[in-house]
Design an enzyme around this catalytic site. Sequence first.
Site, PDB file in Angstrom:
ATOM      1  N   HIS A 160      -6.382 -10.936  -0.915  1.00 38.32           N
ATOM      2  CA  HIS A 160      -5.673 -10.613   0.333  1.00 38.32           C
ATOM      3  C   HIS A 160      -6.396 -11.313   1.486  1.00 38.32           C
ATOM      4  O   HIS A 160      -7.380 -10.817   2.002  1.00 38.32           O
ATOM      5  CB  HIS A 160      -5.644  -9.104   0.551  1.00 38.32           C
ATOM      6  CG  HIS A 160      -4.648  -8.652   1.574  1.00 38.32           C
ATOM      7  ND1 HIS A 160      -4.046  -9.520   2.461  1.00 38.32           N
ATOM      8  CD2 HIS A 160      -4.126  -7.431   1.845  1.00 38.32           C
ATOM      9  CE1 HIS A 160      -3.210  -8.827   3.237  1.00 38.32           C
ATOM     10  NE2 HIS A 160      -3.241  -7.561   2.883  1.00 38.32           N
TER      11      HIS A 160
ATOM     12  N   ARG B 223      -3.102 -14.765  -0.605  1.00 38.76           N
ATOM     13  CA  ARG B 223      -2.053 -14.504   0.386  1.00 38.76           C
ATOM     14  C   ARG B 223      -2.623 -14.738   1.780  1.00 38.76           C
ATOM     15  O   ARG B 223      -3.718 -14.244   2.092  1.00 38.76           O
ATOM     16  CB  ARG B 223      -1.570 -13.057   0.269  1.00 38.76           C
ATOM     17  CG  ARG B 223      -0.291 -12.805   1.040  1.00 38.76           C
ATOM     18  CD  ARG B 223       0.296 -11.423   0.774  1.00 38.76           C
ATOM     19  NE  ARG B 223       1.733 -11.465   0.980  1.00 38.76           N
ATOM     20  CZ  ARG B 223       2.455 -10.471   1.483  1.00 38.76           C
ATOM     21  NH1 ARG B 223       1.898  -9.329   1.808  1.00 38.76           N
ATOM     22  NH2 ARG B 223       3.758 -10.609   1.645  1.00 38.76           N
TER      23      ARG B 223
ATOM     24  N   GLY C 228       9.663  -6.779  -0.334  1.00 38.14           N
ATOM     25  CA  GLY C 228       8.842  -5.587  -0.128  1.00 38.14           C
ATOM     26  C   GLY C 228       9.679  -4.327  -0.060  1.00 38.14           C
ATOM     27  O   GLY C 228       9.958  -3.691  -1.080  1.00 38.14           O
ATOM     28  N   ARG C 229      10.117  -3.983   1.160  1.00 37.19           N
ATOM     29  CA  ARG C 229      10.789  -2.696   1.371  1.00 37.19           C
ATOM     30  C   ARG C 229      11.981  -2.459   0.440  1.00 37.19           C
ATOM     31  O   ARG C 229      12.141  -1.324  -0.050  1.00 37.19           O
ATOM     32  CB  ARG C 229      11.162  -2.562   2.850  1.00 37.19           C
ATOM     33  CG  ARG C 229       9.911  -2.385   3.729  1.00 37.19           C
ATOM     34  CD  ARG C 229      10.169  -2.675   5.177  1.00 37.19           C
ATOM     35  NE  ARG C 229      10.452  -4.106   5.378  1.00 37.19           N
ATOM     36  CZ  ARG C 229      10.890  -4.632   6.506  1.00 37.19           C
ATOM     37  NH1 ARG C 229      11.105  -3.846   7.547  1.00 37.19           N
ATOM     38  NH2 ARG C 229      11.107  -5.933   6.599  1.00 37.19           N
TER      39      ARG C 229
ATOM     40  N   GLN D  86      -3.636  -7.226  -6.158  1.00 37.07           N
ATOM     41  CA  GLN D  86      -4.093  -7.740  -4.862  1.00 37.07           C
ATOM     42  C   GLN D  86      -5.448  -7.114  -4.511  1.00 37.07           C
ATOM     43  O   GLN D  86      -5.571  -5.888  -4.452  1.00 37.07           O
ATOM     44  CB  GLN D  86      -3.093  -7.432  -3.749  1.00 37.07           C
ATOM     45  CG  GLN D  86      -3.523  -8.134  -2.449  1.00 37.07           C
ATOM     46  CD  GLN D  86      -2.664  -7.817  -1.245  1.00 37.07           C
ATOM     47  OE1 GLN D  86      -2.545  -6.671  -0.853  1.00 37.07           O
ATOM     48  NE2 GLN D  86      -2.066  -8.845  -0.659  1.00 37.07           N
TER      49      GLN D  86
ATOM     50  N   ASN E 262      -3.154 -10.615   7.206  1.00 29.52           N
ATOM     51  CA  ASN E 262      -2.934  -9.352   7.925  1.00 29.52           C
ATOM     52  C   ASN E 262      -4.159  -8.697   8.555  1.00 29.52           C
ATOM     53  O   ASN E 262      -4.218  -7.477   8.713  1.00 29.52           O
ATOM     54  CB  ASN E 262      -2.248  -8.342   6.990  1.00 29.52           C
ATOM     55  CG  ASN E 262      -0.907  -8.849   6.486  1.00 29.52           C
ATOM     56  OD1 ASN E 262      -0.401  -9.862   6.977  1.00 29.52           O
ATOM     57  ND2 ASN E 262      -0.319  -8.174   5.508  1.00 29.52           N
TER      58      ASN E 262
ATOM     59  N   THR F 184       0.842  -1.187   0.000  1.00 29.98           N
ATOM     60  CA  THR F 184       0.000   0.000   0.000  1.00 29.98           C
ATOM     61  C   THR F 184       0.879   1.239   0.000  1.00 29.98           C
ATOM     62  O   THR F 184       1.779   1.358   0.834  1.00 29.98           O
ATOM     63  CB  THR F 184      -0.897  -0.034   1.257  1.00 29.98           C
ATOM     64  OG1 THR F 184      -1.825  -1.114   1.086  1.00 29.98           O
ATOM     65  CG2 THR F 184      -1.649   1.261   1.462  1.00 29.98           C
TER      66      THR F 184
ATOM     67  N   TYR G  86      -7.304  -8.302   7.540  1.00 29.95           N
ATOM     68  CA  TYR G  86      -8.364  -7.667   6.748  1.00 29.95           C
ATOM     69  C   TYR G  86      -9.548  -8.631   6.634  1.00 29.95           C
ATOM     70  O   TYR G  86      -9.542  -9.686   7.261  1.00 29.95           O
ATOM     71  CB  TYR G  86      -7.798  -7.179   5.404  1.00 29.95           C
ATOM     72  CG  TYR G  86      -6.732  -6.141   5.659  1.00 29.95           C
ATOM     73  CD1 TYR G  86      -7.088  -4.885   6.156  1.00 29.95           C
ATOM     74  CD2 TYR G  86      -5.375  -6.426   5.513  1.00 29.95           C
ATOM     75  CE1 TYR G  86      -6.121  -3.939   6.473  1.00 29.95           C
ATOM     76  CE2 TYR G  86      -4.406  -5.479   5.826  1.00 29.95           C
ATOM     77  CZ  TYR G  86      -4.784  -4.245   6.311  1.00 29.95           C
ATOM     78  OH  TYR G  86      -3.836  -3.313   6.644  1.00 29.95           O
TER      79      TYR G  86
ATOM     80  N   ASN H 164      -3.177  -5.925  13.011  1.00 32.76           N
ATOM     81  CA  ASN H 164      -4.580  -5.512  13.144  1.00 32.76           C
ATOM     82  C   ASN H 164      -5.321  -6.317  14.213  1.00 32.76           C
ATOM     83  O   ASN H 164      -6.474  -6.724  14.025  1.00 32.76           O
ATOM     84  CB  ASN H 164      -5.306  -5.622  11.790  1.00 32.76           C
ATOM     85  CG  ASN H 164      -4.904  -4.506  10.841  1.00 32.76           C
ATOM     86  OD1 ASN H 164      -4.706  -3.365  11.263  1.00 32.76           O
ATOM     87  ND2 ASN H 164      -4.770  -4.825   9.568  1.00 32.76           N
TER      88      ASN H 164
END
Length: 360
Positions: free
Chosen positions: A176, A228, A318-319, A99, A179, A26, A181, A236
């Site tokens: 997704h 995923r 990712g990062r 995603q 995490n 995101t 959601y 969360n």
Amino acid sequence: MYPTLFSSFDLGRLTLPNRMVMAPMTRSRADQDHTPTALMAEYYGQRASGGLLITEGVAPTANGCGYARIPGIWSEEQTDAWAQIADAVHAKGGRIAMQLMHTGRVGHPHNMPEGARILAPSQSTLSGEMYTDEQGPQPYPAAEEMEEAEIQAAIAGFVQAGKNAIEAGFDLVEIHGANGYLVDQFLSPCTNLRADAWGGSIENRARFALQVAQSLVAAIGADKVAIRLSPGGVFNDIQPWPEQEDDFVWLAGELGKLELAYLHLVDHSAMGAPPPPEGIKQAMRRAFDGPLILSGGYNAQSAEADLAAGKGELVAFGRPWISNPDLPERYQAESPLNDPDFSTFYTPGAKGYTDYPSMG
Ligand SMILES: Cc1cc2nc3c(=O)[nH]c(=O)nc-3n(C[C@H](O)[C@H](O)[C@H](O)COP(=O)(O)O)c2cc1C
């Protein structure tokens, strides 16, 4: 010969030139009305040398759009804007998955389109605060429990979003399911307190994930649907539960029967989260029996090692990819990396988004 990061891989109809996947991230660069922008096409186009790019979480419906400036794909205008992004990646020889992220209870009305509602499997309120453009950080509002018709509408929303993504030219969609959601809120007994067919046993808690997956498979084809999951994840406010290992392995087996394109596992231990239960990734790999994407805290060396050990077919980064648009070339050349600037992860504009330099 074991596969290396720079060996190709056949993922269904797609031939990936390398095993490097850009993890979904995101970045909050869409318009205020959740429509993707030309800047986003530039960002993804810059990263097209990845074996497979996965977009940031994209809201399938207005109710799934809990964060500020995240993109959606429920309208024609959004779908047309996404087509520009798929084109930008394909024009540079890349491949891209979208995603689909329904935020469920992780949302704030200030971030969401007019009239959108915060719905979840059960009534609940997340701890802490969520950022809003209008008023800065705000306490999470209480989520309302979904009625049967609202569950069906959410599933239909995923299906329409998947069709829109394929119409826009995306190669596949990733559900997704991780995490904390909506999909994960159904899976987890701490957020799913329902006593009907959608809650209780793992068969019931997984019904939402499986119906989303099955319905998408029927609509766009199994080779265009992936998922995923985050076994043992605590993001969360998700809390581990005693049977979670068995539950996730069972779910991986059911998803495997659908012959999805891949299973993508989250591991946020490199970000300070508790590591997933020992052995769960490999148990899910065996149960799923299809391509597996590993992720979380990888660099070129650790990715090579896990591929060589046969722990997965692909590795997501990712990062490092935020700050290095040419990450595969850098790893191949063993060239130094740019450091990511955390302060611009979610801020609007080009700074910290499209202005990281490539090599040379
Ligand atoms: C800025 C940022 C945004 C993220 N957004 C998403 C997202 O939209 N969907 C998702 O599944 N994971 C998201 N993640 C998690 C990443 O996909 C990945 O699992 C995590 O960054 C760990 O991998 P890394 O150590 O290679 O960065 C995000 C991570 C970061 C840093």
